[in-house]
Structures are given as structure tokens and as C-alpha cells.
Design a protein around this motif. Structure first.
Motif, PDB file in Angstrom:
ATOM      1  N   HIS A   1      40.900 -76.915  57.220  1.00 13.01           N
ATOM      2  CA  HIS A   1      41.842 -76.299  58.165  1.00 13.01           C
ATOM      3  C   HIS A   1      43.033 -75.748  57.400  1.00 13.01           C
ATOM      4  O   HIS A   1      43.424 -76.281  56.354  1.00 13.01           O
ATOM      5  N   GLN A   2      43.618 -74.676  57.942  1.00 13.66           N
ATOM      6  CA  GLN A   2      44.773 -74.038  57.303  1.00 13.66           C
ATOM      7  C   GLN A   2      45.968 -74.973  57.237  1.00 13.66           C
ATOM      8  O   GLN A   2      46.756 -74.939  56.290  1.00 13.66           O
TER       9      GLN A   2
ATOM     10  N   ASN B   1      35.429 -75.873  62.498  1.00 17.83           N
ATOM     11  CA  ASN B   1      35.269 -77.124  61.754  1.00 17.83           C
ATOM     12  C   ASN B   1      35.637 -78.332  62.610  1.00 17.83           C
ATOM     13  O   ASN B   1      34.976 -79.383  62.555  1.00 17.83           O
ATOM     14  N   ILE B   2      36.697 -78.207  63.402  1.00 21.10           N
ATOM     15  CA  ILE B   2      37.102 -79.318  64.275  1.00 21.10           C
ATOM     16  C   ILE B   2      36.022 -79.613  65.307  1.00 21.10           C
ATOM     17  O   ILE B   2      35.679 -80.777  65.556  1.00 21.10           O
TER      18      ILE B   2
ATOM     19  N   ASN C   1      44.035 -80.809  58.001  1.00 22.54           N
ATOM     20  CA  ASN C   1      42.991 -80.879  56.977  1.00 22.54           C
ATOM     21  C   ASN C   1      42.818 -82.316  56.481  1.00 22.54           C
ATOM     22  O   ASN C   1      41.700 -82.844  56.416  1.00 22.54           O
TER      23      ASN C   1
ATOM     24  N   GLY D   1      38.917 -73.080  60.824  1.00 24.10           N
ATOM     25  CA  GLY D   1      39.513 -74.355  61.206  1.00 24.10           C
ATOM     26  C   GLY D   1      39.074 -74.870  62.564  1.00 24.10           C
ATOM     27  O   GLY D   1      38.684 -76.035  62.697  1.00 24.10           O
ATOM     28  N   LYS D   2      39.119 -74.002  63.587  1.00 22.60           N
ATOM     29  CA  LYS D   2      38.736 -74.437  64.933  1.00 22.60           C
ATOM     30  C   LYS D   2      37.254 -74.815  64.982  1.00 22.60           C
ATOM     31  O   LYS D   2      36.883 -75.816  65.606  1.00 22.60           O
TER      32      LYS D   2
END
Length: 329
Positions: free
Chosen positions: A71-72, A17-18, A77, A14-15
Motif C-alpha cells: 500500500h502507498q 491488495n487489502i 503497508n 493498495g485497495k
């Protein structure tokens, strides 16, 4: 975390991807601005090529969001899914409806553009494939979004959902069927935000229409060629009808492993960063470039029947995630 087969947890980056998303958005805007202010043809060409590649990074992130793998946290997301969709440009849930439908129809007659039956119109089949290669396929998203924004009933009109002998082969009814189960208010709201964002790019940042169309059409051609190259002449099987394509590492990373497309269709709940673990590197893996070249020769004749429908078990996996009985490697 995303639950994979037999209870194993596969972490969503997630991090990461951001960070990739924000860097991609800023880079894309930079290329658009560069194509506007630079004057030499080769400078504009470099901006267009750069935008085409980074546009595919953003689409890959949109693709992750569609499968709830960005993201979780669902809210994060979906938020970044909409941000990525705004650059495409489309709406997040608009894209999700079409893409999950693709997973249900893959390699069936309505998505067979690389081959034709003796009863098919060769002219229409060749036109469909060249529409993909030349970038026109991409236009269906922004133009379809505008029509849906004006009124959802437009895309429900008989013209688009017709079973007429000249309209049915276009497969529009099958593709539009995904919109039957969406919330029209949410979809239209997202499409409006996307439209306002694109207008802001043009009027606030001063992006010229010439720069916009050069950059976006470059992206459309690169995006379109991959969208079908990873399926063309693969097995006519809904879940297994795709390729894990060979491509150089730089392109593979820019596209966030999108070329591992067979692995994605087999395990749509696996985040991009882990897809290589689900690739059989001893199996046939054609070159993306060679498949792309073959596509320019046009569709080929086939007598092979359309594949069987997707199992109900895997449909649940596709929409809800895997169960403990789903097998994985």
C-alpha cells in the motif's frame, strides 16, 4: 505510487491488495476450521491443500509489504504486513530482515543448496535440499521467532553464529546477520502479537493441533518447494540468479505472480500486478514442476565461483527504492 526507473510512476494496487488480504485471511481460517470439524480424510485433505495455496497468497502479500509495495501508505503497508506475518507465522520486521538479506546473498555460496563443491559434505548438502522440499525449512521462522522472543541473545549465541566446519555450511550466521540492524523491541512486540494470534486461533476458535499441523505442514511443503525452485540451477548472479517459471494461470494468480521471480529480483520495486511487464517471455522459462522434480534428485557438483557482491547502487535501490539512473524496460 512507487517511483520506478527514469521517473515513471508504477501504481501500487493498495485497495485490491487489502481486499485480497482480508479474503485470504478469512479463507485460511475457514480451511483451518474445516480441517478441525470435518471427519472424512478426503475432506481434511482438501482443507489442507486449500490452506497450502491460500497460505502462499498471504505470503505473497507479506512479500509485497516487505518491499513496501502492499500500500502507498506506510502505516497501512506495515499493518497488513504484520497481519500477513501472523498467519505465516512470524513477525513483519523479523521477516523483512531475512528477506532483504536474501536479496543481498542470492546465489552466493551461503544460499547454494542445489549444487556443491568437491570440498563440501554431500550428506549435508542433500540434507539441506530435502529439508526445503519436506517443509522443515519453514519451521526456522516460527521456532526462530520464539527464540528471539525469549531473548535476542539466543540467536546471537556462538552455536548459531559459529564458523565451525560443521556449522558454517549451514549458513546460519549469514542469515542471522540481518537481525543486527533491527529494533529488537519492535521485532519482539510483533512476534508476541503473532504468538497470541496463533494461540487465539487454537483456543478461541477451537482449532485442533492435528488440524493445525496438517494444514501448516501442507503449506510448508508447497511454500518451501517454490522458495528454492525459483532459484535452483539459475545463473550464479545475485541480481539475475532466479527464474521466471512457467506455471498454469490459476496457480500464477493464486501466488500473485510470485513465479515471475527473476523479474522481481531485477526490479524489486515493481508491484506484483505489474511484474509480467518486466518478464522476457522469449527467454528460457523452465517449468516449476520440472525444476521441482529435479530438486528431488539432489544437488549437483559445480566448480563455478560465487558471484560478485551486489553493487552499492542496487543496494540503495533495494532498501530505498530506485533512483532516476536505474534502468527499466
Amino acid at each position: 505510487m512507487k517511483t520506478a526507473a527514469n521517473g515513471v510512476l508504477i501504481p501500487i494496487p493498495g485497495k485490491l491488495n487489502i481486499v485480497i488480504a482480508i479474503a485470504s485471511y478469512l479463507t485460511a481460517i475457514g480451511f483451518l476450521y474445516g480441517a478441525t470439524v470435518l471427519t472424512e480424510w478426503w475432506q481434511i485433505a482438501l482443507c489442507a491443500i486449500g490452506f497450502a495455496f491460500i497460505g502462499n497468497t498471504m505470503f505473497s502479500l507479506l512479500h509485497e509489504s516487505v518491499h513496501r509495495l502492499f500500500h502507498q501508505n506506510k502505516s497501512i503497508n506495515d499493518f497488513f504486513g504484520q497481519l500477513s506475518a501472523m498467519f505465516f507465522p512470524t513477525g513483519f520486521f523479523f521477516q523483512r530482515a531475512f528477506h532483504l538479506g536474501h536479496h543481498r546473498r542470492n546465489r552466493t555460496d551461503v544460499e547454494m543448496f542445489d549444487m556443491y563443491y568437491p570440498t563440501d559434505s554431500r550428506v549435508l548438502k542433500f540434507t539441506q535440499l530435502y529439508t526445503v522440499l519436506l517443509g522443515f525449512y519453514w519451521t526456522a521462522a516460527p521456532f526462530g521467532g520464539i527464540l528471539y522472543l525469549l531473548s535476542p541473545r539466543i540467536l546471537d549465541a556462538s552455536l548459531f553464529r559459529s564458523q565451525h566446519k560443521y556449522m558454517k555450511p549451514m549458513s546460519m550466521d549469514a542469515m542471522l546477520s540481518g537481525l543486527d540492524n533491527v529494533d529488537p523491541k519492535r521485532v519482539r512486540w510483533e512476534l508476541l502479537v503473532t504468538l497470541l494470534f496463533q494461540l487465539a486461533l487454537i483456543f478461541v476458535l477451537g482449532i485442533t493441533f492435528k488440524a493445525w499441523i496438517i494444514c501448516y505442514w501442507s503449506f510448508a511443503m508447497l511454500w518451501g518447494s517454490l522458495q528454492y525452485a525459483d532459484h535452483a540451477w539459475s545463473k550464479r548472479d545475485i541480481r539475475n540468479g532466479a527464474w521466471n517459471l512457467k506455471v498454469n494461470r490459476f496457480v500464477q494468480y493464486i501466488f500473485l505472480n510470485y513465479h515471475h521471480h527473476l523479474a522481481h529480483h531485477q526490479y524489486p520495486y515493481v508491484p506484483w500486478i505489474h511484474l509480467h511487464k518486466f518478464v522476457d517471455f522469449s527467454a528460457e522459462r523452465p517449468s516449476h514442476f520440472k525444476i521441482w522434480l529435479k530438486m528431488w534428485l539432489g544437488p549437483t557438483l559445480t566448480m563455478e565461483a560465487s558471484p560478485e557482491q551486489l553493487s552499492q547502487e542496487f543496494e540503495k535501490v533495494l532498501y530505498q527504492g530506485p533512483s532516476s539512473t536505474e534502468e527499466a524496460r
